[in-house]
Motif scaffolding. Structure first.
Motif, PDB file in Angstrom:
ATOM      1  N   ALA A 133       1.430  -2.577  -3.729  1.00 25.09           N
ATOM      2  CA  ALA A 133       0.283  -2.326  -2.860  1.00 25.09           C
ATOM      3  C   ALA A 133       0.728  -1.614  -1.585  1.00 25.09           C
ATOM      4  CB  ALA A 133      -0.405  -3.647  -2.501  1.00 25.09           C
ATOM      5  N   ASP A 134       1.943  -1.899  -1.129  1.00 22.13           N
ATOM      6  CA  ASP A 134       2.503  -1.233   0.047  1.00 22.13           C
ATOM      7  C   ASP A 134       4.008  -1.150  -0.150  1.00 22.13           C
ATOM      8  OD1 ASP A 134       1.736  -0.577   3.166  1.00 22.13           O
ATOM      9  OD2 ASP A 134       3.778  -1.302   2.953  1.00 22.13           O
ATOM     10  N   CYS A 135       4.588   0.016   0.105  1.00 24.75           N
ATOM     11  CA  CYS A 135       6.029   0.197  -0.078  1.00 24.75           C
ATOM     12  C   CYS A 135       6.691   0.711   1.188  1.00 24.75           C
ATOM     13  CB  CYS A 135       6.303   1.135  -1.249  1.00 24.75           C
ATOM     14  SG  CYS A 135       5.632   2.804  -1.069  1.00 24.75           S
ATOM     15  N   GLY A 136       6.022   0.529   2.336  1.00 25.66           N
ATOM     16  CA  GLY A 136       6.603   0.936   3.603  1.00 25.66           C
ATOM     17  C   GLY A 136       6.272   2.347   4.025  1.00 25.66           C
ATOM     18  N   ASN A 137       5.298   2.979   3.375  1.00 23.63           N
ATOM     19  CA  ASN A 137       4.916   4.332   3.769  1.00 23.63           C
ATOM     20  C   ASN A 137       4.458   4.368   5.225  1.00 23.63           C
ATOM     21  OD1 ASN A 137       5.505   5.658   1.407  1.00 23.63           O
ATOM     22  ND2 ASN A 137       3.431   5.593   0.601  1.00 23.63           N
ATOM     23  N   SER A 138       4.489   5.574   5.808  1.00 27.27           N
ATOM     24  CA  SER A 138       4.069   5.715   7.206  1.00 27.27           C
ATOM     25  C   SER A 138       2.573   5.464   7.371  1.00 27.27           C
ATOM     26  CB  SER A 138       4.421   7.111   7.719  1.00 27.27           C
ATOM     27  OG  SER A 138       3.793   8.121   6.947  1.00 27.27           O
ATOM     28  N   GLN A 139       1.813   5.585   6.305  1.00 28.43           N
ATOM     29  CA  GLN A 139       0.398   5.218   6.293  1.00 28.43           C
ATOM     30  C   GLN A 139       0.187   4.116   5.261  1.00 28.43           C
ATOM     31  OE1 GLN A 139      -1.924   8.739   5.572  1.00 28.43           O
ATOM     32  NE2 GLN A 139      -1.251   9.761   7.437  1.00 28.43           N
ATOM     33  N   PRO A 140      -0.860   3.310   5.407  1.00 29.65           N
ATOM     34  CA  PRO A 140      -1.068   2.183   4.487  1.00 29.65           C
ATOM     35  C   PRO A 140      -1.615   2.622   3.133  1.00 29.65           C
ATOM     36  CG  PRO A 140      -2.834   2.251   6.092  1.00 29.65           C
ATOM     37  CD  PRO A 140      -1.845   3.306   6.516  1.00 29.65           C
ATOM     38  N   MET A 179      10.465  -6.655   6.805  1.00 32.31           N
ATOM     39  CA  MET A 179      10.216  -6.047   8.107  1.00 32.31           C
ATOM     40  C   MET A 179       9.424  -4.757   7.993  1.00 32.31           C
ATOM     41  SD  MET A 179      11.335  -7.786  10.710  1.00 32.31           S
ATOM     42  CE  MET A 179      11.476  -6.535  11.992  1.00 32.31           C
ATOM     43  N   ARG A 180       9.620  -4.025   6.898  1.00 29.33           N
ATOM     44  CA  ARG A 180       9.015  -2.692   6.787  1.00 29.33           C
ATOM     45  C   ARG A 180       7.643  -2.722   6.124  1.00 29.33           C
ATOM     46  NH1 ARG A 180       8.600   2.387   8.859  1.00 29.33           N
ATOM     47  NH2 ARG A 180       7.908   3.828   7.230  1.00 29.33           N
ATOM     48  N   ILE A 181       7.426  -3.631   5.197  1.00 34.39           N
ATOM     49  CA  ILE A 181       6.193  -3.650   4.398  1.00 34.39           C
ATOM     50  C   ILE A 181       5.108  -4.428   5.139  1.00 34.39           C
ATOM     51  CG2 ILE A 181       5.214  -4.521   2.232  1.00 34.39           C
ATOM     52  CD1 ILE A 181       7.924  -3.756   0.935  1.00 34.39           C
ATOM     53  N   ARG A 182       3.905  -3.885   5.161  1.00 35.78           N
ATOM     54  CA  ARG A 182       2.816  -4.429   5.984  1.00 35.78           C
ATOM     55  C   ARG A 182       2.340  -5.794   5.524  1.00 35.78           C
ATOM     56  NH1 ARG A 182       2.429   0.987   5.486  1.00 35.78           N
ATOM     57  NH2 ARG A 182       2.017   2.222   7.367  1.00 35.78           N
ATOM     58  N   VAL A 183       2.486  -6.083   4.238  1.00 42.09           N
ATOM     59  CA  VAL A 183       2.047  -7.372   3.692  1.00 42.09           C
ATOM     60  C   VAL A 183       3.271  -8.046   3.068  1.00 42.09           C
ATOM     61  CG1 VAL A 183      -0.411  -6.960   3.370  1.00 42.09           C
ATOM     62  CG2 VAL A 183       1.192  -5.992   1.733  1.00 42.09           C
ATOM     63  N   PRO A 184       4.189  -8.560   3.900  1.00 40.89           N
ATOM     64  CA  PRO A 184       5.479  -9.040   3.391  1.00 40.89           C
ATOM     65  C   PRO A 184       5.369 -10.204   2.420  1.00 40.89           C
ATOM     66  CG  PRO A 184       5.193  -9.627   5.713  1.00 40.89           C
ATOM     67  CD  PRO A 184       4.099  -8.667   5.376  1.00 40.89           C
ATOM     68  N   ASP A 185       4.455 -11.135   2.658  1.00 36.48           N
ATOM     69  CA  ASP A 185       4.331 -12.264   1.737  1.00 36.48           C
ATOM     70  C   ASP A 185       3.823 -11.804   0.369  1.00 36.48           C
ATOM     71  OD1 ASP A 185       5.240 -13.996   3.674  1.00 36.48           O
ATOM     72  OD2 ASP A 185       3.229 -14.612   4.323  1.00 36.48           O
ATOM     73  N   PRO A 397      -3.551  -8.547   8.292  1.00 34.49           N
ATOM     74  CA  PRO A 397      -3.713  -7.275   7.596  1.00 34.49           C
ATOM     75  C   PRO A 397      -3.789  -7.472   6.085  1.00 34.49           C
ATOM     76  CG  PRO A 397      -1.461  -7.528   8.351  1.00 34.49           C
ATOM     77  CD  PRO A 397      -2.229  -8.671   8.935  1.00 34.49           C
ATOM     78  N   PHE A 398      -4.511  -6.585   5.427  1.00 32.96           N
ATOM     79  CA  PHE A 398      -4.542  -6.573   3.965  1.00 32.96           C
ATOM     80  C   PHE A 398      -4.302  -5.148   3.498  1.00 32.96           C
ATOM     81  CE2 PHE A 398      -8.907  -5.717   5.250  1.00 32.96           C
ATOM     82  CZ  PHE A 398      -9.300  -4.684   4.414  1.00 32.96           C
ATOM     83  N   VAL A 399      -3.618  -5.018   2.359  1.00 32.26           N
ATOM     84  CA  VAL A 399      -3.389  -3.731   1.693  1.00 32.26           C
ATOM     85  C   VAL A 399      -3.439  -3.997   0.196  1.00 32.26           C
ATOM     86  CG1 VAL A 399      -1.904  -1.730   1.385  1.00 32.26           C
ATOM     87  CG2 VAL A 399      -1.824  -2.996   3.547  1.00 32.26           C
ATOM     88  N   ASN A 400      -4.208  -3.213  -0.532  1.00 28.82           N
ATOM     89  CA  ASN A 400      -4.266  -3.374  -1.978  1.00 28.82           C
ATOM     90  C   ASN A 400      -4.889  -2.126  -2.597  1.00 28.82           C
ATOM     91  OD1 ASN A 400      -3.960  -4.794  -4.465  1.00 28.82           O
ATOM     92  ND2 ASN A 400      -6.144  -5.260  -4.451  1.00 28.82           N
ATOM     93  N   GLN A 401      -4.418  -1.769  -3.755  1.00 30.34           N
ATOM     94  CA  GLN A 401      -5.100  -0.715  -4.507  1.00 30.34           C
ATOM     95  C   GLN A 401      -6.174  -1.355  -5.361  1.00 30.34           C
ATOM     96  OE1 GLN A 401      -2.757   1.763  -7.127  1.00 30.34           O
ATOM     97  NE2 GLN A 401      -4.462   3.154  -7.544  1.00 30.34           N
ATOM     98  N   VAL A 402      -7.399  -0.857  -5.238  1.00 28.47           N
ATOM     99  CA  VAL A 402      -8.499  -1.366  -6.048  1.00 28.47           C
ATOM    100  C   VAL A 402      -8.696  -0.455  -7.255  1.00 28.47           C
ATOM    101  CG1 VAL A 402      -9.683  -2.537  -4.160  1.00 28.47           C
ATOM    102  CG2 VAL A 402     -10.193  -0.138  -4.626  1.00 28.47           C
ATOM    103  N   PHE A 403      -9.154  -1.026  -8.346  1.00 32.34           N
ATOM    104  CA  PHE A 403      -9.473  -0.282  -9.553  1.00 32.34           C
ATOM    105  C   PHE A 403     -10.942  -0.552  -9.879  1.00 32.34           C
ATOM    106  CE2 PHE A 403      -5.008  -0.193  -9.519  1.00 32.34           C
ATOM    107  CZ  PHE A 403      -4.543   0.746 -10.423  1.00 32.34           C
ATOM    108  N   LEU A 404     -11.817  -0.121  -8.984  1.00 35.81           N
ATOM    109  CA  LEU A 404     -13.232  -0.449  -9.102  1.00 35.81           C
ATOM    110  C   LEU A 404     -13.967   0.394 -10.130  1.00 35.81           C
ATOM    111  CD1 LEU A 404     -14.213  -1.109  -5.387  1.00 35.81           C
ATOM    112  CD2 LEU A 404     -14.457  -2.700  -7.301  1.00 35.81           C
TER     113      LEU A 404
END
Length: 543
Positions: A133-140, A179-185, A397-404
């Protein structure tokens, strides 16, 4: 004179039974990822793949995996693992996501575990690849289509980096990711799911070796790959009566970093029935571009192979034995070739890769009646984008790819389309999200999701219906990262009698519903605009 050891005679029943055992291990890995992954992109959408690779770095088994993840890539990553770590030990595990060393793109974190016996002998490598869902990109977003290079992309790159030693985590790497990923847990949960899947496969292979012996397993490897090569050779000879070459092109919409008229991808496909070889030449294509649409080597090879396997007898095994009969010609520094660092390959699994696969299968359709496939629909629309923001309830914060919503299926020689293939590279194996689960997990509300009538395209066998999706944030603002293609040049999804792709289906527009009922085109729908929207009302995309 030295005597040569004879190879055991091939036993068809034994091959079938062992094939099921190996495929069953890959399915256990997949079931582990589906049931224990923490992010919705894994435990709802199923955007992951699992494979078993031989000690010679050949793909052996990849049950129910996404083709774009595994046809090529596991072999290249395993070679890189051994190059960077010449001495492998039992209990090792490696994190790999480098597009310059065999991975698809930086978002596909991959755990490699070498299966090593008590004597230190390496027998197999198990591969668990999971889209993040997040890999540390400069944008979410994990799809940085506008990134001019890997530095602007910003993802953490791990070229087969050791993350477990003697079954214990290397905490330095874990801390770096957290430290780098926005949703570490969330990432940590997915990491544990990948490691667990790989360790389950390791355990099952040890058990299988205890039952049958390593030598018997390696005899199976050799015989099954040889059998698969024979099956592929027979399928190629049936595809064309004589040597035939067909060239087909497909053009991706204009995008930041591309020419104003888009990117035309050309595939030259030659079938050589006497040699039982299919050759795909991708060298006559543009150089790498200053954007994230460039393909990694694994995705360039795989996208061509996807087009071939979509065009022939579906029962041919998808493994390294069958691949021996395929010749994929690439060149260094090409958008569909072998990229050099720091080229960005952030969107390597989808957009341009789809144009390659579609060109190959459409070219195959020109060869003879009964083979090939029409073009599958383009991606990535906002309805399958990466959403992010601050949850108004938890203040986190939340980050996720949706497949709607996605469809995209192509008409075939003898049947209508698979409605929800999503895109040609995942072969329909990703699931569409439950509306209710997405609304529970993120502060969004889905207003509408439905098929659109009369959108299949005209032909002997119809393509998939298009899908309309309307959704938006609840009590907050959200970002949606997407890299949508097909707005200007939609796919020709229906199958026509003359074996060519049919009339194009309607384009895929994106709209933002603003205050007072006003609509405006989504940013990626406007030429050279930024591919990430910041939304304050509702988004109305159609894909």
């Amino acid at each position: 004179m030295a005597q040569t050891q004879s190879r055991p005679a091939t036993d068809g029943v034994r091959l079938a039974l062992l094939n099921n055992r190996f495929e069953g291990i890959a399915r256990k890995m997949a079931n582990t990822l589906l049931r224990t992954g923490r992010s919705g992109v894994l435990n709802i959408a199923r955007d992951f793949s699992c494979a078993i690779v031989t000690r010679g770095d050949e793909l052996l088994a990849a049950a129910e995996s996404l083709p774009i993840h595994v046809l090529s890539g596991p072999d290249l990553m395993c070679r890189a693992m051994k190059e960077f770590h010449p001495t492998l030990r039992r209990g090792d595990a490696f994190l790999h996501n480098s597009p310059y060393h065999g991975c698809s793109h930086a978002a596909d974190h991959t755990i490699l575990v070498p299966v090593i016996d008590a004597d230190g002998v390496h027998h197999y490598t198990v591969v668990a690849k999971a889209h993040q869902a997040d890999c540390g990109n400069s944008q979410p977003t994990t799809y940085m289509g506008s990134a001019r290079n890997v530095y602007e992309e910003g993802a953490l790159i791990f070229p087969a980096v050791k993350v477990q030693d003697n079954y214990k985590n290397v905490d330095d790497i874990i801390r770096m990711c957290r430290m780098r990923i926005r949703v570490p847990d969330q990432w940590w949960g997915d990491f544990l799911a990948m490691v667990g899947a790989a360790r389950i496969a390791e355990r099952e292979l040890f058990a299988l070796a205890d039952e049958l012996g390593w030598n018997a397993l390696h005899d199976y490897d050799t015989q099954y790959l040889d059998y698969s090569e024979q099956r592929m050779a027979a399928a190629i000879r049936r595809a064309a009566p004589a040597t035939t070459t067909v060239t087909h092109s497909s053009t991706h919409d204009a995008f930041p970093g591309t020419p104003a008229d888009g990117v035309t991808i050309t595939a030259k496909v030659t079938v050589l029935p006497d040699d039982a070889v299919i050759e795909v030449d991708l060298r006559d294509n543009p150089d790498c571009l200053p954007c994230g649409l460039n393909l990694s080597e694994s995705c360039a090879r795989t996208s061509a192979m996807v087009g071939i396997f979509n065009s022939i007898d579906h029962s041919v095994p998808k493994n390294a034995g069958a691949f021996r009969r395929l010749r994929i010609l690439l060149r260094e520094g090409c958008i569909v070739g072998i990229p050099l660092h720091p080229t960005s390959c952030s969107v390597a699994t989808t957009n341009i890769a789809d144009r390659v696969a579609n060109s190959v299968q459409a070219a195959m359709a020109e060869l003879a009646d009964g083979i090939g496939l029409a073009e599958c629909g383009a991606v990535i629309p906002p309805a399958a984008g990466v959403i992010s923001g601050i949850d108004p309830k938890s203040r986190k914060p939340f980050v996720n790819q949706v497949f709607l919503g996605f469809s995209g299926g192509a008409g075939a020689p003898s049947t209508d389309a698979w409605q929800t293939i999503a895109h040609v590279g995942n072969a329909g194996l990703c699931f569409q999200d439950s509306v209710e689960l997405d609304e529970i997990r993120q502060p969004i509300y889905v207003h509408e999701r439905r098929f659109l009538k009369d959108t299949e395209g005209a032909g002997r066998h119809r393509g998939a219906h298009s899908i309309f999706v309307s959704f938006g944030p609840v009590g907050c603002d959200i970002d949606i990262g997407y890299v949508s293609d097909g707005g200007e040049r939609p796919a020709r999804r229906a199958w026509r009698r003359n074996r060519r792709a049919g009339q194009p289906v309607p384009a895929a527009p994106r709209w933002q519903h603003r205050a007072a009922g006003r609509l405006r085109a989504g940013a990626a729908g406007r030429r050279r605009a930024h591919p990430v929207l910041f939304l304050r009302r509702r988004l109305w995309p159609a894909c």
